[in-house]
Design a protein around this motif. Structure first.
Motif, PDB file in Angstrom:
ATOM      1  N   VAL A  47       0.841  -1.200   0.000  1.00  0.00           N
ATOM      2  CA  VAL A  47       0.000   0.000   0.000  1.00  0.00           C
ATOM      3  C   VAL A  47       0.875   1.249   0.000  1.00  0.00           C
ATOM      4  O   VAL A  47       0.611   2.205  -0.749  1.00  0.00           O
ATOM      5  CB  VAL A  47      -0.957  -0.002   1.207  1.00  0.00           C
ATOM      6  N   MET A  48       1.926   1.249   0.813  1.00  0.00           N
ATOM      7  CA  MET A  48       2.792   2.424   0.859  1.00  0.00           C
ATOM      8  C   MET A  48       3.456   2.662  -0.488  1.00  0.00           C
ATOM      9  O   MET A  48       3.546   3.801  -0.955  1.00  0.00           O
ATOM     10  CB  MET A  48       3.846   2.260   1.947  1.00  0.00           C
TER      11      MET A  48
ATOM     12  N   HIS B 132     -11.225   1.517  -2.875  1.00  0.00           N
ATOM     13  CA  HIS B 132     -11.547   0.694  -4.041  1.00  0.00           C
ATOM     14  C   HIS B 132     -10.418   0.735  -5.066  1.00  0.00           C
ATOM     15  O   HIS B 132     -10.060  -0.307  -5.637  1.00  0.00           O
ATOM     16  CB  HIS B 132     -12.859   1.192  -4.673  1.00  0.00           C
ATOM     17  N   ASP B 133      -9.855   1.917  -5.303  1.00  0.00           N
ATOM     18  CA  ASP B 133      -8.713   2.035  -6.206  1.00  0.00           C
ATOM     19  C   ASP B 133      -7.590   1.097  -5.763  1.00  0.00           C
ATOM     20  O   ASP B 133      -6.998   0.384  -6.577  1.00  0.00           O
ATOM     21  CB  ASP B 133      -8.171   3.477  -6.188  1.00  0.00           C
ATOM     22  N   ILE B 134      -7.309   1.136  -4.463  1.00  0.00           N
ATOM     23  CA  ILE B 134      -6.202   0.350  -3.924  1.00  0.00           C
ATOM     24  C   ILE B 134      -6.506  -1.136  -4.030  1.00  0.00           C
ATOM     25  O   ILE B 134      -5.649  -1.941  -4.375  1.00  0.00           O
ATOM     26  CB  ILE B 134      -5.943   0.779  -2.466  1.00  0.00           C
TER      27      ILE B 134
ATOM     28  N   ALA C  27      -5.889  -2.121  -7.585  1.00  0.00           N
ATOM     29  CA  ALA C  27      -4.487  -2.083  -7.974  1.00  0.00           C
ATOM     30  C   ALA C  27      -3.702  -3.243  -7.374  1.00  0.00           C
ATOM     31  O   ALA C  27      -2.746  -3.726  -7.965  1.00  0.00           O
ATOM     32  CB  ALA C  27      -3.873  -0.743  -7.551  1.00  0.00           C
ATOM     33  N   LEU C  28      -4.133  -3.695  -6.194  1.00  0.00           N
ATOM     34  CA  LEU C  28      -3.373  -4.733  -5.499  1.00  0.00           C
ATOM     35  C   LEU C  28      -4.090  -6.068  -5.488  1.00  0.00           C
ATOM     36  O   LEU C  28      -3.739  -6.957  -4.712  1.00  0.00           O
ATOM     37  CB  LEU C  28      -3.100  -4.287  -4.051  1.00  0.00           C
ATOM     38  N   GLN C  29      -5.062  -6.238  -6.356  1.00  0.00           N
ATOM     39  CA  GLN C  29      -5.876  -7.450  -6.248  1.00  0.00           C
ATOM     40  C   GLN C  29      -5.056  -8.709  -6.536  1.00  0.00           C
ATOM     41  O   GLN C  29      -5.414  -9.782  -6.050  1.00  0.00           O
ATOM     42  CB  GLN C  29      -7.101  -7.367  -7.167  1.00  0.00           C
ATOM     43  N   ALA C  30      -3.951  -8.567  -7.298  1.00  0.00           N
ATOM     44  CA  ALA C  30      -3.109  -9.726  -7.557  1.00  0.00           C
ATOM     45  C   ALA C  30      -2.491 -10.269  -6.265  1.00  0.00           C
ATOM     46  O   ALA C  30      -2.192 -11.457  -6.159  1.00  0.00           O
ATOM     47  CB  ALA C  30      -2.008  -9.352  -8.554  1.00  0.00           C
TER      48      ALA C  30
ATOM     49  N   LEU D 197      -6.762  -4.044   4.029  1.00  0.00           N
ATOM     50  CA  LEU D 197      -6.436  -2.771   3.389  1.00  0.00           C
ATOM     51  C   LEU D 197      -7.012  -1.606   4.202  1.00  0.00           C
ATOM     52  O   LEU D 197      -6.343  -0.588   4.394  1.00  0.00           O
ATOM     53  CB  LEU D 197      -6.983  -2.743   1.955  1.00  0.00           C
ATOM     54  N   TYR D 198      -8.230  -1.752   4.682  1.00  0.00           N
ATOM     55  CA  TYR D 198      -8.791  -0.698   5.532  1.00  0.00           C
ATOM     56  C   TYR D 198      -7.905  -0.482   6.757  1.00  0.00           C
ATOM     57  O   TYR D 198      -7.643   0.658   7.158  1.00  0.00           O
ATOM     58  CB  TYR D 198     -10.202  -1.080   5.992  1.00  0.00           C
ATOM     59  N   ARG D 199      -7.435  -1.576   7.345  1.00  0.00           N
ATOM     60  CA  ARG D 199      -6.641  -1.419   8.557  1.00  0.00           C
ATOM     61  C   ARG D 199      -5.273  -0.831   8.265  1.00  0.00           C
ATOM     62  O   ARG D 199      -4.735  -0.058   9.066  1.00  0.00           O
ATOM     63  CB  ARG D 199      -6.546  -2.768   9.275  1.00  0.00           C
ATOM     64  N   VAL D 200      -4.698  -1.195   7.132  1.00  0.00           N
ATOM     65  CA  VAL D 200      -3.415  -0.589   6.743  1.00  0.00           C
ATOM     66  C   VAL D 200      -3.600   0.920   6.580  1.00  0.00           C
ATOM     67  O   VAL D 200      -2.792   1.714   7.074  1.00  0.00           O
ATOM     68  CB  VAL D 200      -2.885  -1.222   5.443  1.00  0.00           C
ATOM     69  N   LEU D 201      -4.691   1.309   5.928  1.00  0.00           N
ATOM     70  CA  LEU D 201      -4.921   2.736   5.697  1.00  0.00           C
ATOM     71  C   LEU D 201      -5.185   3.454   7.022  1.00  0.00           C
ATOM     72  O   LEU D 201      -4.688   4.563   7.241  1.00  0.00           O
ATOM     73  CB  LEU D 201      -6.094   2.913   4.730  1.00  0.00           C
ATOM     74  N   ASP D 202      -5.954   2.827   7.901  1.00  0.00           N
ATOM     75  CA  ASP D 202      -6.183   3.431   9.219  1.00  0.00           C
ATOM     76  C   ASP D 202      -4.856   3.636   9.944  1.00  0.00           C
ATOM     77  O   ASP D 202      -4.617   4.690  10.535  1.00  0.00           O
ATOM     78  CB  ASP D 202      -7.078   2.510  10.060  1.00  0.00           C
ATOM     79  N   TRP D 203      -4.009   2.613   9.876  1.00  0.00           N
ATOM     80  CA  TRP D 203      -2.715   2.693  10.554  1.00  0.00           C
ATOM     81  C   TRP D 203      -1.861   3.813   9.957  1.00  0.00           C
ATOM     82  O   TRP D 203      -1.207   4.567  10.689  1.00  0.00           O
ATOM     83  CB  TRP D 203      -2.004   1.339  10.437  1.00  0.00           C
TER      84      TRP D 203
END
Lengths: 142, 142
Positions: B26-27, B40-42, B45-48, B56-62
DNA sequence: TTGCTAATGCAATTGTGTTGCGTTTGAACC
DNA sequence: GGTTCAAACGCAACACAATTGCATTAGCAA
């Protein structure tokens, strides 16, 4: 023959729409509100009237489409509605204040919003200044 | 022994956190993105990588809690995330540009945001200037 | 008063983000 | 190279604002 809401019903009909109780009530509420109201705020304020949730959503949608109101998503990602000033020449510049304590959003009509310089190729149609902090009421208890 | 992401993992550990694949990915994505990305974009982009939605929500919160990223609610009331400039001295003033055509959000670090005068009793902790219009790419096709 | 259709009320649905909880894993320490 | 253990994860269920479908009601023009 209720003399309390003559102007509002007139204005609604002038737009080619029906002057329903829900529309009159929401417009009157937004006219007297000094801050942007959420759907929930409006639901609470008008709960004595018994309007359906969806009806209020549709009244607000209609107001936005008709140019009678603005819709902004606040920091908690809920929509807030404020009456469009009919005499405002251009409402493309606007300032809002959101209180971190009580969550209320105020329209700051006095605050001038200047259009900044943008990167090459960019063009702006609206500028909104969003200020976060403590409002006059909550600041006193801090 | 992947040499592609040494700095990012280092920076994560320097914050006292674990350098997990989701955080690194994510970074790295936000670092290369020139605009604010939605969850949703993220996810797309990272669905692979097969990360869970919630991860992903928790990474963004962090990232927001750690000051690595900003979160803004766009006009469609979805959160968008952008990397915080590490050398920004105070990020209480920030400008964003949202394109009406493509919906993308850009950070305008060059645009100065001045703190306006407020009504009596009000105090501000953050000021955000939100500009709507056409971005450099979409403006060419207008 | 009648007739048309805009507007409503109710129920179900969508989309974005959150919470609970058992399982996995990064990395510090042997 | 193990061992350990809490941080981080994955899955499922949930919460909430807002939207959609459809049968019913009611503004208002004639």
């Amino acid at each position: 023959m209720n003399a309390v809401t003559p102007n509002i019903a007139e204005r609604i009909r002038a737009l080619g729409a029906r002057a329903t109780p829900a529309r009159v009530a929401v417009m009157r509420l937004l006219e007297t509100a000094e801050r942007a109201l959420s759907h929930h705020d409006i639901e609470l304020a008008l709960q004595a009237n018994g309007f359906d949730r969806v009806t209020l959503y549709r009244v607000l949608d209609w107001m936005v489409e008709s140019g009678l109101a603005h819709r902004v998503a606040d920091a908690q990602r809920v929509f807030r509605f404020s009456l469009a000033a009919p005499d405002a020449p251009a409402h493309d510049r606007h300032a809002h204040f959101r209180c971190e304590d009580c969550g209320k959003v105020f329209c700051l009509d006095d605050v001038p919003v200047t259009r900044p310089a943008l990167p090459k190729g960019f063009s702006s149609s609206a500028v909104e200044l969003s200020i976060t902090g403590h409002c006059g009421h909550c600041g006193k208890h801090a």
